[in-house]
Design a protein around this motif. Structure first.
Motif, PDB file in Angstrom:
ATOM      1  N   PRO A 353       0.874  -1.409   0.214  1.00  0.00           N
ATOM      2  CA  PRO A 353       0.094   0.129  -0.054  1.00  0.00           C
ATOM      3  C   PRO A 353       1.024   1.411   0.085  1.00  0.00           C
ATOM      4  N   LEU A 354       1.876   1.446   0.926  1.00  0.00           N
ATOM      5  CA  LEU A 354       2.766   2.483   0.907  1.00  0.00           C
ATOM      6  C   LEU A 354       3.430   2.725  -0.526  1.00  0.00           C
ATOM      7  N   LEU A 355       4.060   1.492  -1.093  1.00  0.00           N
ATOM      8  CA  LEU A 355       4.759   1.648  -2.276  1.00  0.00           C
ATOM      9  C   LEU A 355       3.618   2.171  -3.305  1.00  0.00           C
ATOM     10  N   ARG A 356       2.503   1.818  -3.368  1.00  0.00           N
ATOM     11  CA  ARG A 356       1.519   2.037  -4.243  1.00  0.00           C
ATOM     12  C   ARG A 356       1.195   3.496  -4.186  1.00  0.00           C
ATOM     13  N   GLU A 357       1.179   4.136  -3.067  1.00  0.00           N
ATOM     14  CA  GLU A 357       1.019   5.663  -2.908  1.00  0.00           C
ATOM     15  C   GLU A 357       2.240   6.358  -3.431  1.00  0.00           C
ATOM     16  N   SER A 358       3.550   5.736  -3.455  1.00  0.00           N
ATOM     17  CA  SER A 358       4.538   6.360  -4.112  1.00  0.00           C
ATOM     18  C   SER A 358       4.745   6.319  -5.604  1.00  0.00           C
ATOM     19  N   ALA A 359       3.969   4.945  -5.793  1.00  0.00           N
ATOM     20  CA  ALA A 359       3.899   4.892  -7.473  1.00  0.00           C
ATOM     21  C   ALA A 359       2.995   5.858  -7.982  1.00  0.00           C
ATOM     22  N   LYS A 360       1.864   6.025  -7.353  1.00  0.00           N
ATOM     23  CA  LYS A 360       0.758   6.741  -7.776  1.00  0.00           C
ATOM     24  C   LYS A 360       1.309   8.489  -7.769  1.00  0.00           C
ATOM     25  N   GLN A 361       1.954   8.884  -6.945  1.00  0.00           N
ATOM     26  CA  GLN A 361       2.503   9.987  -6.880  1.00  0.00           C
ATOM     27  C   GLN A 361       3.369  10.449  -8.071  1.00  0.00           C
ATOM     28  N   LEU A 362       4.177   9.274  -8.369  1.00  0.00           N
ATOM     29  CA  LEU A 362       5.169   9.274  -9.464  1.00  0.00           C
ATOM     30  C   LEU A 362       4.298   9.497 -10.808  1.00  0.00           C
ATOM     31  N   GLU A 363       3.125   8.694 -10.909  1.00  0.00           N
ATOM     32  CA  GLU A 363       2.423   8.580 -12.077  1.00  0.00           C
ATOM     33  C   GLU A 363       1.994  10.175 -12.547  1.00  0.00           C
ATOM     34  N   THR A 364       1.545  10.892 -11.318  1.00  0.00           N
ATOM     35  CA  THR A 364       1.055  11.962 -11.550  1.00  0.00           C
ATOM     36  C   THR A 364       1.934  13.406 -11.472  1.00  0.00           C
ATOM     37  N   SER A 365       3.280  13.022 -11.259  1.00  0.00           N
ATOM     38  CA  SER A 365       4.342  13.789 -11.146  1.00  0.00           C
ATOM     39  C   SER A 365       4.488  14.858 -12.068  1.00  0.00           C
ATOM     40  N   THR A 366       4.390  16.120 -11.823  1.00  0.00           N
ATOM     41  CA  THR A 366       4.448  17.307 -13.028  1.00  0.00           C
ATOM     42  C   THR A 366       5.885  17.515 -13.350  1.00  0.00           C
ATOM     43  N   TRP A 367       6.768  17.287 -12.445  1.00  0.00           N
ATOM     44  CA  TRP A 367       8.217  17.583 -12.617  1.00  0.00           C
ATOM     45  C   TRP A 367       8.891  16.499 -11.599  1.00  0.00           C
ATOM     46  N   HIS A 368       9.650  15.611 -12.117  1.00  0.00           N
ATOM     47  CA  HIS A 368      10.669  14.678 -11.244  1.00  0.00           C
ATOM     48  C   HIS A 368      11.985  15.148 -11.419  1.00  0.00           C
ATOM     49  N   GLN A 369      12.472  15.409 -10.256  1.00  0.00           N
ATOM     50  CA  GLN A 369      13.694  15.956 -10.090  1.00  0.00           C
ATOM     51  C   GLN A 369      14.858  14.866  -9.438  1.00  0.00           C
ATOM     52  N   ASN A 370      15.714  14.698 -10.000  1.00  0.00           N
ATOM     53  CA  ASN A 370      16.826  13.830  -9.309  1.00  0.00           C
ATOM     54  C   ASN A 370      17.639  14.393  -8.290  1.00  0.00           C
ATOM     55  N   PHE A 371      17.963  13.578  -7.230  1.00  0.00           N
ATOM     56  CA  PHE A 371      18.682  14.491  -6.068  1.00  0.00           C
ATOM     57  C   PHE A 371      19.794  15.180  -6.438  1.00  0.00           C
ATOM     58  N   PHE A 372      19.772  16.526  -5.747  1.00  0.00           N
ATOM     59  CA  PHE A 372      20.401  17.523  -6.242  1.00  0.00           C
ATOM     60  C   PHE A 372      22.023  17.195  -6.095  1.00  0.00           C
ATOM     61  N   ASP A 373      22.046  16.314  -4.873  1.00  0.00           N
ATOM     62  CA  ASP A 373      23.787  16.128  -4.738  1.00  0.00           C
ATOM     63  C   ASP A 373      24.253  14.956  -5.890  1.00  0.00           C
ATOM     64  N   GLN A 374      23.193  14.605  -6.755  1.00  0.00           N
ATOM     65  CA  GLN A 374      23.544  13.721  -7.786  1.00  0.00           C
ATOM     66  C   GLN A 374      23.528  14.532  -9.262  1.00  0.00           C
ATOM     67  N   GLU A 375      22.402  15.438  -9.225  1.00  0.00           N
ATOM     68  CA  GLU A 375      22.072  16.016 -10.229  1.00  0.00           C
ATOM     69  C   GLU A 375      23.281  17.097 -10.543  1.00  0.00           C
ATOM     70  N   LEU A 376      23.986  17.699  -9.630  1.00  0.00           N
ATOM     71  CA  LEU A 376      24.682  18.790  -9.703  1.00  0.00           C
ATOM     72  C   LEU A 376      26.305  18.371  -9.687  1.00  0.00           C
ATOM     73  N   GLY A 377      26.276  16.979  -9.511  1.00  0.00           N
ATOM     74  CA  GLY A 377      27.704  16.440  -9.798  1.00  0.00           C
ATOM     75  C   GLY A 377      28.402  16.216  -8.341  1.00  0.00           C
ATOM     76  N   PRO A 378      29.432  15.464  -8.272  1.00  0.00           N
ATOM     77  CA  PRO A 378      29.948  15.015  -6.805  1.00  0.00           C
ATOM     78  C   PRO A 378      30.574  16.365  -6.218  1.00  0.00           C
ATOM     79  N   SER A 379      31.138  17.516  -6.694  1.00  0.00           N
ATOM     80  CA  SER A 379      31.994  18.387  -6.396  1.00  0.00           C
ATOM     81  C   SER A 379      30.871  19.283  -5.705  1.00  0.00           C
ATOM     82  N   VAL A 380      29.807  19.745  -6.491  1.00  0.00           N
ATOM     83  CA  VAL A 380      28.846  20.703  -6.053  1.00  0.00           C
ATOM     84  C   VAL A 380      28.059  19.986  -5.050  1.00  0.00           C
ATOM     85  N   GLY A 381      27.633  18.494  -5.386  1.00  0.00           N
ATOM     86  CA  GLY A 381      26.953  17.811  -4.429  1.00  0.00           C
ATOM     87  C   GLY A 381      27.176  17.729  -2.734  1.00  0.00           C
TER      88      GLY A 381
END
Length: 414
Positions: A353-381
């Motif tokens: 049930p809780l995973l299903r809630e997360s899955a539903k949130q992703l299904e309706t996501s308007t913008w899914h952003q990767n973790f900032f410390d990964q998105e911005l590279g190791p030094s900036v992260g």
């Protein structure tokens, strides 16, 4: 299965596929091992070796390992700027042609957002594995005791109000993992997203306008500092690791935790009694919006994880990865509560049930952003993580934190 490189008849003799992972749950590793064993039985001459490194050791040793003769064939990746940098160094194999072959059959077998997250300058060097989103998990009994209605927490002010009510009831509001720093960056990152929105964040990371000293980033720091002044975390949180924070939540020593979609399972594993909170005593709600912010309640922060393929990986590696991440196997992993699958057609495997809630949130996501410390590279992260902890603990002002991140961005460009 997509037969990309080998078959049982054509696999080269004694081909060894080295799989480097950082999974701590023995039940999950057992499922992987079963998939690998089945693959080996169907592909004589191919051996899949599983290798493990703990999370922090993995991050510290991987750069050196990739340049050595002991480099794995493939390894766990959070995507984003770290993966892009690894690709730029020549440490990874370009698998774009394989993804595009046969009308793009292999590439189309994954969620488009997942494939996009591992594609840089038109090149693909990793195979999508799972998706995830960060949200709040809470102890229902504690919320009832403190008179907090989770459904009413819509704004940041609502959230701060809930924290105050929990404290007034003698309950530690939040389990914090400041020892590894990155768990705290979830707060700053989400607040940046809620204040700036997707367009604003894109401007920050590309250096447009004021970059990370933009008013929205400073405002995010001010809101994080607000939270810190309430002293919401358990004593000693600055030295607490993420597994320990999960244990704090699972042991009933804090009412909330901001964590991954797998929080329910991992709080059990890290609880003192090995059982943790009962599933029906755990609720979940999305990170709140901020007044006047450009971000939406449906914007999500979370991982888009993949298996990165190293430059010298044997060709059998791609065939095994297509097998490992096909809809059938990802459905099985989803049913075990391991993942929110990236493979198209595997979504029905998510039954928790809780995973299903997360899955539903992703299904309706308007913008899914990767973790900032990964998105911005190791030094900036690293600076993002450091600044997040420093701001919430009062060691750095919001302005100083924003400036430190901007300085790191500019230094990274030199």
């Amino acid at each position: 299965m997509l037969a990309l490189c080998t078959t049982a008849a054509t696999a080269s003799a004694d081909a060894v596929v080295k799989w480097l992972h950082l999974e701590l749950n023995p039940e999950y590793v057992k499922i992987w091992r079963g998939i690998a064993d089945k693959y080996q039985a169907e592909h004589p001459g191919v051996k899949v070796e599983m290798q493990f490194l703990e999370n922090e050791a993995f991050k510290a040793k991987l750069p050196t390992l990739l340049q050595s003769a002991d480099a794995p064939s493939f390894f766990y990746s959070w995507g984003g700027g770290v993966l892009k940098q690894q690709q730029a160094t020549g440490a990874l194999k370009d698998i774009s042609d394989k993804m595009k072959a046969d009308g793009g059959a292999w590439g189309k077998s994954y969620n488009p957002a997942a494939l996009k997250a591992v594609t840089f300058d038109g090149k693909v060097s990793a195979v999508p594995y799972k998706m995830g989103t960060v949200s709040f998990f809470y102890n229902k009994a504690y919320f009832t005791k403190a008179g907090v209605d989770a459904a009413s927490i819509k704004t940041w002010d609502d959230f701060l109000g809930a924290v105050k009510k929990l404290k007034d009831a003698g309950i530690v509001p939040i389990a914090g993992g400041g020892g590894e720093k990155w768990p705290i960056h979830f707060y700053w990152s989400y607040l940046v997203m809620r204040n700036a929105g997707q367009q604003g964040f894109d401007a920050m990371k590309t250096g447009a306008g004021d970059g990370f000293v933009a008013p929205e980033a400073v405002k995010a720091g001010e809101q994080l500092a607000q939270l810190g002044k309430l002293e919401p975390f358990q004593p000693g949180y600055l030295a607490t690791t993420w597994p320990q924070a999960l244990g704090v939540f699972g042991d009933g020593k804090a009412a909330m935790i901001l964590g991954f979609e797998t929080t329910e399972a991992f709080q059990r594993r890290n609880a003192g009694d090995g059982k943790g909170l009962a599933s029906d005593n755990i609720g979940r709600f999305a990170f709140p919006v901020v007044a006047g912010g450009a971000g939406k309640a449906t914007d999500t922060l979370g991982g888009i994880n993949a298996w990165a393929v190293t430059a010298k990986a044997p060709p059998e590696t791609l065939d095994f990865l297509a097998y490992l991440t096909n809809a059938e196997n990802e459905r099985m992993m989803a049913k075990a509560g391991m993942i929110l699958p990236a493979a198209v057609g595997a979504e029905d495997g998510v039954t928790n049930p809780l995973l299903r809630e997360s899955a539903k949130q992703l299904e309706t996501s308007t913008w899914h952003q990767n973790f900032f410390d990964q998105e911005l590279g190791p030094s900036v992260g690293r600076v993002v993580n450091d600044a997040s902890v420093a701001i919430v603990s009062g060691q750095m002002s919001p302005e100083e934190g924003a400036q430190a991140i901007q300085d790191a961005v500019e230094m990274d460009k030199m």
